[in-house]
Design a protein around this motif. Sequence first.
Motif, PDB file in Angstrom:
ATOM      1  N   ARG A  40       0.926 -80.643 -52.001  1.00 31.75           N
ATOM      2  CA  ARG A  40       1.473 -79.764 -50.865  1.00 31.75           C
ATOM      3  C   ARG A  40       2.669 -79.366 -51.327  1.00 31.75           C
ATOM      4  O   ARG A  40       3.210 -78.456 -50.860  1.00 31.75           O
ATOM      5  N   ALA A  41       3.664 -80.317 -51.664  1.00 31.67           N
ATOM      6  CA  ALA A  41       5.097 -80.181 -51.932  1.00 31.67           C
ATOM      7  C   ALA A  41       5.273 -79.273 -53.215  1.00 31.67           C
ATOM      8  O   ALA A  41       6.080 -78.191 -53.059  1.00 31.67           O
ATOM      9  N   HIS A  42       4.329 -79.121 -53.990  1.00 29.89           N
ATOM     10  CA  HIS A  42       4.109 -78.076 -55.226  1.00 29.89           C
ATOM     11  C   HIS A  42       3.991 -76.597 -54.418  1.00 29.89           C
ATOM     12  O   HIS A  42       4.647 -75.696 -54.896  1.00 29.89           O
ATOM     13  N   VAL A  43       3.062 -76.404 -53.461  1.00 30.66           N
ATOM     14  CA  VAL A  43       2.745 -75.267 -52.896  1.00 30.66           C
ATOM     15  C   VAL A  43       3.866 -74.681 -52.104  1.00 30.66           C
ATOM     16  O   VAL A  43       4.356 -73.772 -52.436  1.00 30.66           O
ATOM     17  N   VAL A  93       0.265 -68.279 -56.492  1.00 29.10           N
ATOM     18  CA  VAL A  93       0.687 -68.447 -55.414  1.00 29.10           C
ATOM     19  C   VAL A  93      -0.530 -69.437 -54.733  1.00 29.10           C
ATOM     20  O   VAL A  93      -1.603 -69.237 -55.129  1.00 29.10           O
ATOM     21  N   GLY A  94      -0.144 -70.670 -54.209  1.00 28.08           N
ATOM     22  CA  GLY A  94      -1.194 -71.638 -53.647  1.00 28.08           C
ATOM     23  C   GLY A  94      -1.626 -72.449 -54.587  1.00 28.08           C
ATOM     24  O   GLY A  94      -2.406 -73.382 -54.416  1.00 28.08           O
ATOM     25  N   ASN A  95      -1.359 -72.120 -56.001  1.00 27.09           N
ATOM     26  CA  ASN A  95      -1.615 -73.179 -56.956  1.00 27.09           C
ATOM     27  C   ASN A  95      -1.394 -74.590 -56.576  1.00 27.09           C
ATOM     28  O   ASN A  95       0.006 -74.872 -56.217  1.00 27.09           O
ATOM     29  N   PRO A 103      -3.374 -73.578 -64.702  1.00 26.38           N
ATOM     30  CA  PRO A 103      -2.044 -73.263 -64.314  1.00 26.38           C
ATOM     31  C   PRO A 103      -1.801 -71.972 -63.733  1.00 26.38           C
ATOM     32  O   PRO A 103      -0.632 -71.823 -63.041  1.00 26.38           O
ATOM     33  N   LEU A 104      -2.426 -70.817 -64.194  1.00 33.22           N
ATOM     34  CA  LEU A 104      -2.062 -69.732 -63.607  1.00 33.22           C
ATOM     35  C   LEU A 104      -2.949 -69.095 -62.409  1.00 33.22           C
ATOM     36  O   LEU A 104      -2.998 -67.912 -61.993  1.00 33.22           O
ATOM     37  N   ARG A 105      -3.914 -69.834 -61.892  1.00 30.27           N
ATOM     38  CA  ARG A 105      -4.867 -69.334 -60.914  1.00 30.27           C
ATOM     39  C   ARG A 105      -4.344 -69.545 -59.303  1.00 30.27           C
ATOM     40  O   ARG A 105      -3.941 -70.747 -59.151  1.00 30.27           O
ATOM     41  N   PRO A 106      -4.103 -68.483 -58.584  1.00 28.87           N
ATOM     42  CA  PRO A 106      -3.877 -68.633 -57.166  1.00 28.87           C
ATOM     43  C   PRO A 106      -4.853 -69.151 -56.531  1.00 28.87           C
ATOM     44  O   PRO A 106      -5.807 -68.845 -56.759  1.00 28.87           O
ATOM     45  N   ARG A 124       4.146 -65.371 -47.852  1.00 21.97           N
ATOM     46  CA  ARG A 124       3.479 -65.860 -49.105  1.00 21.97           C
ATOM     47  C   ARG A 124       2.144 -65.088 -49.285  1.00 21.97           C
ATOM     48  O   ARG A 124       1.411 -65.079 -48.524  1.00 21.97           O
ATOM     49  N   ASN A 125       1.874 -64.341 -50.521  1.00 24.67           N
ATOM     50  CA  ASN A 125       0.649 -63.899 -51.022  1.00 24.67           C
ATOM     51  C   ASN A 125       0.208 -63.941 -52.224  1.00 24.67           C
ATOM     52  O   ASN A 125       1.241 -64.719 -53.078  1.00 24.67           O
ATOM     53  N   HIS A 126      -1.089 -63.575 -52.544  1.00 20.95           N
ATOM     54  CA  HIS A 126      -1.460 -63.808 -54.086  1.00 20.95           C
ATOM     55  C   HIS A 126      -0.434 -62.900 -54.959  1.00 20.95           C
ATOM     56  O   HIS A 126      -0.929 -62.862 -55.937  1.00 20.95           O
TER      57      HIS A 126
END
Length: 128
Positions: A40-43, A93-95, A103-106, A124-126
């Motif tokens: 969650r901190a990452h997001v 975003v959201g990963n 690593p590159l998947r929203p 925030r959006n994708h």
Amino acid sequence: MTLNTYMPDALRPFYQSELTQYRAQFAQGHWAHAWTHLERAHVIGQAYPVTHSQVHWLMLVFGVKIKSLREVIGQIPRLLVGGVKSFVGHIPVGNTGGANVPPLRPLPIAADIQDMFAQAGIHRNHNT
């Protein structure tokens, strides 16, 4: 292209709360709950180079502490390039940031984290 450097003050308490909860859960040996707070901190912090790198460092340390070679190996490249991608404004975003997610998947952002962004006046959006 947006250059992001520092997390806005309005968002910082949400980020810090997740790290505080991570540390408390980790200290109690609740690994799964601790990890959830790191994700969650990452997001929350992934759009900002310092906080993004900080979370990947904590994920690397977490991997070492629980003896997860997969997590340690997965965090090294994320730690090396995550902050740079944040700086230039190109993040998935959201990963959630763990080695269990490409690593590159929203990914979708949890509703309560979307509320945190809204309270901080951040969208925030994708496509970020």
